[in-house]
Design an enzyme around this catalytic site. Structure first.
Site, mmCIF file in Angstrom:
data_model
loop_
_atom_site.group_PDB
_atom_site.id
_atom_site.type_symbol
_atom_site.label_atom_id
_atom_site.label_comp_id
_atom_site.label_asym_id
_atom_site.label_seq_id
_atom_site.Cartn_x
_atom_site.Cartn_y
_atom_site.Cartn_z
ATOM 1 N N ASP A 54 4.364 -11.846 1.616
ATOM 2 C CA ASP A 54 3.991 -10.585 0.881
ATOM 3 C C ASP A 54 2.678 -11.081 -0.080
ATOM 4 O O ASP A 54 2.062 -12.079 -0.121
ATOM 5 C CB ASP A 54 5.032 -10.251 -0.179
ATOM 6 C CG ASP A 54 5.196 -8.935 -0.632
ATOM 7 O OD1 ASP A 54 4.073 -8.076 -0.531
ATOM 8 O OD2 ASP A 54 5.890 -8.550 -1.505
ATOM 9 N N GLU A 100 -3.133 -9.963 -0.174
ATOM 10 C CA GLU A 100 -4.261 -9.338 0.054
ATOM 11 C C GLU A 100 -5.498 -9.998 -0.568
ATOM 12 O O GLU A 100 -6.708 -10.003 0.124
ATOM 13 C CB GLU A 100 -4.345 -7.854 -0.829
ATOM 14 C CG GLU A 100 -3.211 -6.898 -0.287
ATOM 15 C CD GLU A 100 -1.810 -7.421 -0.358
ATOM 16 O OE1 GLU A 100 -1.586 -8.041 -1.579
ATOM 17 O OE2 GLU A 100 -0.979 -6.746 0.158
ATOM 18 N N ASP A 119 4.524 -0.959 -0.395
ATOM 19 C CA ASP A 119 5.332 -0.319 -1.565
ATOM 20 C C ASP A 119 5.242 1.177 -1.641
ATOM 21 O O ASP A 119 4.533 1.784 -2.560
ATOM 22 C CB ASP A 119 4.987 -1.059 -2.964
ATOM 23 C CG ASP A 119 5.293 -2.398 -2.819
ATOM 24 O OD1 ASP A 119 6.056 -2.932 -1.828
ATOM 25 O OD2 ASP A 119 4.987 -3.196 -3.713
#
Lengths: 566, 882
Positions: free
Chosen positions: B472, B475, B546
């Site tokens: 997770d 980015e 999300d």
């Protein structure tokens, strides 16, 4: 009789359904099928009638005999899936998996478990019966007490009224006296002035001030009186702090009215959780101070502050707090679930964990209400003045005027009345509570229970509220809402708000145990807490009998379907 | 969503400047082209050239209709080359390059071969490259003259290259270096792709005669509470666009990992009027840095374009079988008892699941690779208990490493110099879940190898072979960084600036983690990533991040997944239930009903939400959710076969309707319904309390409701009554779907279960289907250890034959227990109601009877079933029904 292979997975009581000969019907009557199709590993009846012994039908149920233990129904999805589910291994028969028969061993264990459970239920049921007897007795007495208190209140009101009238008369006389004196004084002054004699005494000026003070006192007592009236009317509301006077004047006989172990009013007030902090109240109203300022103000933030602020969007708290939590845990003394087989699964009906540690400390109910002085109110019927003496109301100023004395007596009678009224309201409130089907929860009234779990201390006060305490900070998990699910659980609601979430709440599952005790506090969903509370109040006689019957059946090797899985 | 936190085009100088350019402003001419080493090369010479500011153009051609266009600076001051993105193009691409022999030069045009019927044309002045088929132009680059290339140069006296955004300063030591150009898709009616964003599948224009919106942005960001309709880029960036019209599909891919923006221009944007403006769709692409390394794919069909694109960037990794089952996730399953409790509840309610997930709280103070000693004291025992039921576990490992001197991983990364550096050259210190954090420089292959080593069972203490990983925040998410990410002037190895590699950082992280699991014991890894880049499909699955528990986000999940699918990422899904917020029981149920068809099927929820495992809403919802999950499990053989197809060809599992019906304009902008493979059409329900939905069924063949067997003619729109029990789903006539109808705890117990073959007949009473099986775990299938069957129904007979020869046999005990035939003319079934089964030279008979298409109570027997043919799934056989 059916050949063994055809009869696979069929419960004995169902056997005759299949033994009729000729075509069989699906139990849902959707179609009929030939006996050759019974357990042929192809699903003809969507309800599973034709495949009790295979995994072919999605809705099928497989019966394991489990000789030596208790019989059991499995979902058809468990048949020949390579995992031994029945203790007799009968669910794995295709030769790809070998299961050993563990029924005798596990049956023994579960019989022992059940034995313990039965004994707890039986013992618990006795305590419960005793509690119910006590409740009936205590209730009668409290109802008696309430009517006495009400009578008392009535006459005390009369007395107060009389005193008030008397006081007014005296004060009127005083006033006249004062006016007369003042007039005389004026005349005298005029005279003296005429005589060019110019002296004044200090005492003469004090008198009007004193009068002024007395009037104020009376007013404030009336205000108190009104307040306690309101309390009486709104009995479901939280009781406000009683007037300070009653704390000071608490009389020993009265404190005996309460069962031992119950915290006195003063204690309860102290243990009253702190109000939620202002910050939390603010965020609850939807205003996030952090966010508000952010759009204008992030430029001024340090990198760390900015990081924390962004993190808090996901977490609601400051991320450092969250992080600290993780670190603190290591140092925290942990007395969590060490004693539990964490992987044993969660059996809803499994009420027998931990109970053997619980001894029963029989509550010593002092029959305090019997000692309640029922005669003193009769004394009130006598003349007010003498009566007040009997009550032990001291004269404040022995040498004071008649007016002062009456004022003091009136004030004290009024205090007494307030006190009495608050007792009445308390008692009425208590009598209105739900104490269970037969009053079995009466002995738990206003009792508090604590449990330390990791760094928190959880406190549940029955009929009141519940909190989670960490050091000096306290979070309200909710206030008493009542019983749920036929007295199987208790709900506390409207606790402190969660960031971005609901108000906290707590559901307490009641389980039969010999000693009242709190355990297994969890937060399964954010801000929705759950706990177990062991108490004899739910050790039902009938359940004890049921369990005994189960145990007898098990011991006799008889077949009693267990509800463990389905 | 905090829009002020993210840069708008107006706040981004290169974006603002690029958008301000006028058509025809480019001003480059190409020098005469020459063939060098089998490719075409020319210089691009700017107007008023100084002689040292030329660009080099290289045109390369690959098998199957792929043109590659590279443009780079010829001279860079200081020899500091512009960045080219490594490790994205497939190994062996060079082998597929065609060795060009000659160019035809005529009328200022240089023309050369691309593929059968296709040619590449280089127009020298003004410079333009386009692809033709006969006289027809397909795709043009710089046809509108927007090509612009800011060359790296020496800083001039008094120049300030710094840029500021909010409190952040970007030092920009290399100055302006943006690149932009236009791409025209001639004859296109719509363009698609360039994920990841929450928007419709067919991309709306962003600019026209008047400005419509922000350009589509490709810049990987952790966007808090993203909106359901926004051109704003999310966690991933795939700079690949498909265009489609009734005649043709084509594609364009720009391999560049810097911030990129794309305008889809509406007709007339350049002042052109009338028919000329309606001849296709123009797009304008611009990036902050890097080079031009672009690919044109000529199609002609949608599947061809995806095959061409994945031929360059790779196809979907073959997933381990368990990972296409149902995943149960939540932030957070708190402790081992919680995991045990959730696991037990699935059994109590007879709901299958394959994987339970642990989010960040399972670690010891957000130190990845560790376990919280209080809540997860015995992770191996916990995993052993799951393994005993054939289940798996996924734990999270994020790229932010806690800066804690007592944390061995941090100490090691520090001492080895493995962290990304700030612009001053010291270890970058950002803020994420653990607080102060640093980020391993996974752009460096050496550091990726080091990272992979952390996943061995020995190094990752407490891990077992059933533990897989979730990446997770890659980015990367940096809470106190610009736009919640890393400063662009941060430095990777070899002095690579973060701005050059930003969109691929998460890709390299995902790659390193996956390599780590793959090294473990030769088992196929499962690593879910949030960040995406072109080529992610060959590493592992991603999810749409999300999302929020509302109906709008349920709706947008479909175009999001479709868009990822057609750009190569076949293994994707959205969080079932919606991550933020609390779904109503109806929304949760609808989400399960849709999610059961997502290629990646996982329920997930935010820390602050109420529990919502399938049994929480209670009846009637729990039964509906169980039914949805059971439907997925029954279809697992079909899904696995489709994953094999994606692995072989790149064609996605979940497809837009126009992928299978490319000539039907009705389908081009449709994204509320979708296909699973070529056989299943699903129309989800996106509104509360709906009892009537419009469904379009394309094509000329009939469609059959998968539950009731009811048939519908193709090429029509229907108003259908919908219930709360399921969402509409149809099997197309002419297809055969393999199912396993027995319920189990997890997919592991289904291995030997028998199959049901569902045959939906077309108008000529024929059908085809496939089934692929392997061990579901290892890489033995690469050596031929698999079973791949083709089923064919014609002339009243079903036969099974090998679809692709296996070199090594994979054994299975599975048979076919039931054959369901939809659309059979019942009058033709012989009165004896017996089918003739032929297997291995032996004949036998099997009963034929009326049956419902699925084994559920109260369903009408609208189908014909062959009862217990009991043929082996891996053998040749035939079953004569008529």
């Amino acid at each position: 009789a059916l050949p063994a292979e055809k009869a696979r997975g069929i419960a004995p009581e169902d056997l005759k359904y299949y033994q009729g000969g000729g075509p069989l019907w699906c139990k849902d009557k959707s179609k009929s099928f030939a006996l050759s199709r019974l357990n042929d590993d192809y699903c003809d009846c969507p309800d599973g009638t034709d495949e009790p012994g295979t995994s072919a039908c999605p809705e099928g149920r497989f019966y394991c005999r489990n000789a030596g233990h208790s019989p059991h129904f499995l979902f058809s999805s468990r048949v020949n899936d390579g995992i031994c589910d029945c203790c007799d291994g009968s669910d794995e028969y295709n030769g790809r998996t070998t299961c050993s028969d563990t029924c005798w061993e596990s049956g023994k264990k579960s019989r022992e478990k059940l034995e313990k459970k039965v004994s707890v239920y039986k013992e618990g049921a006795k305590i419960r019966a005793k509690d119910i007897r006590h409740y009936k007795h205590a209730r009668k007495q409290q109802e008696g007490e309430l009517s006495s208190l009400k009578k008392e209140e009535k006459s005390l009101k009369e007395i107060t009224q009389k005193l008030k009238v008397e006081l007014e008369a005296v004060e009127e006389a005083e006033r006249l006296e004062r006016e007369k004196k003042a007039k005389e004084e004026q005349e005298r002054k005029a005279k003296e002035e005429a005589n060019k004699n110019d002296t004044t005494t200090a005492a003469e000026e004090i008198v009007p001030e004193e009068v002024q003070e007395g009037v104020t006192n009376v007013d404030s007592h009336e205000a108190d009186n009104e307040l306690s009236q309101q309390v009486k009317e709104g009995e479901t509301e939280h009781k406000p702090e009683p007037p300070a006077a009653s704390e000071v004047e608490t009389e020993p006989e009265h404190s005996e009215l309460e069962p031992p172990g119950v915290s006195t009013e003063a204690e309860q007030l102290e243990s009253k959780p702190q109000l939620p902090t202002e910050v939390e109240v603010d965020t609850e109203s939807g205003l996030e101070p952090a966010d508000d300022s952010e759009s204008e103000d992030t430029d001024g933030l340090s990198k760390e502050e900015l990081g924390k602020r962004v993190a808090s969007r996901w977490t609601g708290g400051s991320s450092s707090e969250r992080e600290d939590k993780g670190e603190d845990k290591v140092e925290e003394e942990y007395d969590g679930n060490d004693d539990k087989d964490v992987y044993s699964g969660h059996d809803d009906d499994d009420e027998d964990d931990n109970y053997d540690n619980f001894g029963y400390d029989s509550h010593n109910y002092t029959d305090s209400s019997e000692k309640a002085d029922t005669s003193w109110w009769q004394k009130l019927r006598q003349a007010p003045r003498a009566l007040l003496t009997l009550l032990g109301l001291k004269r404040m100023h022995v040498d004071a005027s008649e007016a002062d004395r009456i004022r003091s007596e009136y004030r004290q009678a009024n205090n007494k009345l307030n006190d009495l009224q608050s007792k009445i309201s308390e008692l009425q409130k208590k009598l209105k509570q739900d104490f269970g089907k037969e009053g079995e929860f009466f002995s738990l009234y206003d009792q508090c229970f604590e449990r330390r779990q990791q760094k928190y201390v959880y406190k549940v006060c029955l009929y009141k509220d519940s909190t989670q305490e960490e050091g000096h900070s306290s979070t309200r998990l909710g206030s008493w809402e009542g019983f749920l699910d036929d007295y199987k659980s208790i709900k506390f609601q409207n606790g402190d708000h969660c960031w971005n979430g609901p108000q906290r709440s707590l559901k307490v599952r009641l389980r039969c145990g010999l000693k009242s005790e709190l355990s297994d506090i969890e937060e399964p969903s954010r801000c929705e807490y759950a706990a177990s509370f062991w108490t004899p109040a739910v050790c039902y006689e009938e359940r004890a009998k049921e369990l005994q019957a189960q145990l007898d059946a098990l011991r006799a090797g008889a077949i009693v379907p267990s509800h463990d899985e389905l | 969503f905090k829009s002020e936190e993210f840069r708008k085009c107006q706040q981004t100088p290169f974006c603002k400047d690029s958008r301000a350019r006028k058509p025809g402003s480019s001003g480059f001419r190409a020098s005469p082209a020459e063939v060098v080493d089998g490719f075409v090369q020319a210089r691009l010479i700017p107007e008023n050239s100084t002689g040292s500011d030329n660009l080099v153009l290289k045109l390369m051609v690959y098998q199957g209709g792929v043109l590659r266009i590279k443009v780079d600076q010829e001279n860079v001051p200081g020899g500091k080359k512009r960045f080219e993105v490594p490790d994205v193009l497939v190994d062996g691409l060079e082998k597929k390059r065609l060795w060009l022999q000659r160019i035809t030069a005529k009328d200022g045009l240089s023309t050369f071969y691309l593929s059968s019927g296709h040619e590449v044309v280089l127009q020298h002045e003004p410079f333009q490259v386009y692809v033709t088929r006969g006289q027809e132009k397909l795709v043009s680059v710089n046809g509108k003259g927007l090509f612009h290339f800011e060359q790296r140069r020496e800083k001039q006296e008094g120049e300030n290259w710094e840029e500021h955004f909010r409190s952040h300063t970007d030092s920009r030591p290399y100055g302006p270096q943006s690149i932009g150009f236009d791409v025209s898709f001639h004859g296109a009616e719509h363009v698609y792709g360039i994920p990841e964003r929450a928007t419709s599948l067919a991309l709306k224009p962003t600019r026209g005669t008047e400005e419509h919106s922000e350009p589509y942005r490709l810049f990987n960001l952790d966007v808090f509470e993203y909106l359901a309709e926004s051109p704003f880029g999310l966690y991933g960036s795939i700079p690949f666009m498909l265009s489609h019209g009734s005649k043709r599909t084509s594609g364009f891919f720009w391999l560049n990992a810097a911030e990129m923006l794309i305008d889809v221009l509406s007709p007339g944007w350049d002042g052109a009027a009338g028919e000329e403006s309606k001849q296709g769709i123009d797009t304008h692409w611009f990036a902050e840095a890097g080079i031009v390394d672009a690919f044109v794919f000529v199609g002609p069909g949608p599947k061809d374009v995806v095959q061409q694109y994945t031929g360059v960037t790779g196809t979907t990794a073959m997933p381990p079988f368990f990972s296409i089952g149902y995943h149960q996730c939540r932030w957070n399953y708190k402790d081992e008892a919680d995991v045990a409790q959730v696991d037990a509840k699935f059994d109590e309610y007879d709901i299958p699941y394959d994987v339970i997930w642990l989010d960040i709280e399972h670690t010891d103070g957000k130190r990845y690779f560790t376990w919280d000693p209080i809540t997860f004291p015995t992770p191996k025992e916990m995993q052993a208990k799951l393994e005993a039921k054939g289940r798996h576990m996924v734990a999270i490992v994020d790229p932010h490493i806690k800066r804690d001197e007592g944390f061995a991983l941090h100490k090691e990364a520090t001492s080895k110099g493995y962290y990304v550096k700030n612009s001053h050259g010291s270890d970058y210190d950002g803020w994420c879940w653990p607080g102060s954090s640093s980020y391993p420089d996974l752009v460096n292959p050496e550091i990726r190898a080091w990272w992979a080593e952390k996943f061995t069972l020995k190094n990752y203490v407490g891990s077992t072979s059933i533990l897989h990983i979730w990446n997770d925040m890659n980015e990367p998410s940096v809470f106190n960084g610009p736009e919640v990410s890393m400063p662009r002037d941060n430095l990777h190895y070899n002095g690579i600036e973060h701005r050059d590699v930003h969109n691929a950082y998460g890709y390299y992280f995902h790659m390193a983690t996956t390599q780590g699991l793959r090294n473990r014991e030769g088992q196929r890894p499962f690593v879910l990533s949030r960040a995406v880049f072109a080529g992610t499909q060959k590493i592992g699955p991603i999810w749409t991040g999300d999302n929020t528990a509302d109906w709008e986000q349920l709706r947008v999940s479909v175009p999001m997944i479709l868009s990822l699918g057609i750009t190569g990422i076949a293994f994707t899904g959205a969080d079932v239930g919606g991550f933020f917020g609390n779904p109503s029981s109806e929304l949760l149920t609808r989400w399960y009903q849709l999610g059961a068809f997502y290629p990646f099927f996982r329920a997930h929820a935010h820390l602050d939400t109420k529990r919502r495992e399938p049994w929480i809403p209670g009846e009637p919802y729990t039964s509906r959710i169980r039914e949805a999950i059971h439907t997925r499990y029954a279809l697992l053989p079909y899904y696995y076969t489709l994953f094999r197809e994606a692995h072989e060809t790149g064609i996605p599992v979940m497809r837009p309707l126009w992928f299978e019906h490319p000539n039907d304009p009705e389908t081009f902008a449709m994204d509320d319904e979708f296909l699973i493979g070529d056989a299943l059409l699903v129309r989800s329900v996106y509104t509360e309390g709906s009892n009537l939905e419009t469904v379009y069924l394309p094509g000329s063949e009939p469609w059959f409701d998968i539950k009731t067997g009811q048939s519908f003619n193709g090429g029509k729109t229907y108003k259908l009554a919908v219930s709360q029990d399921s969402i509409p789903a149809f099997q197309r006539g002419g297809t055969i779907i393999p199912r396993k109808d027995r319920f189990r705890r997890s997919s592991s117990q289904m291995v030997d279960d028998p199959y049901t073959l569902v045959i939906a007949l077309n108008s000529t009473q024929e059908a085809q289907g496939e089934l692929y099986i392997d061990d579901g775990k290892s890489y033995e299938f690469e050596k031929g250890a698999f079973i791949h069957r083709r089923f064919s129904f014609s002339g009243g007979k079903l036969s099974s034959s090998s679809a692709s020869p296996a070199s090594k046999s994979y054994k299975t005990l599975s048979t076919v227990e039931r054959i369901i035939i939809l659309g059979l003319d019942a009058k033709k079934v012989p009165a004896a109601h017996r089918a003739l089964v032929e297997e291995g030279g032996q004949d036998r008979q099997a009963d034929i009877e009326a049956a419902p298409p699925v084994l559920r109570a109260k369903l009408k027997s609208n189908a014909v079933a062959v009862r217990l043919p009991n043929v082996s799934i891996d053998k040749d056989w035939s079953i004569k029904v008529l």
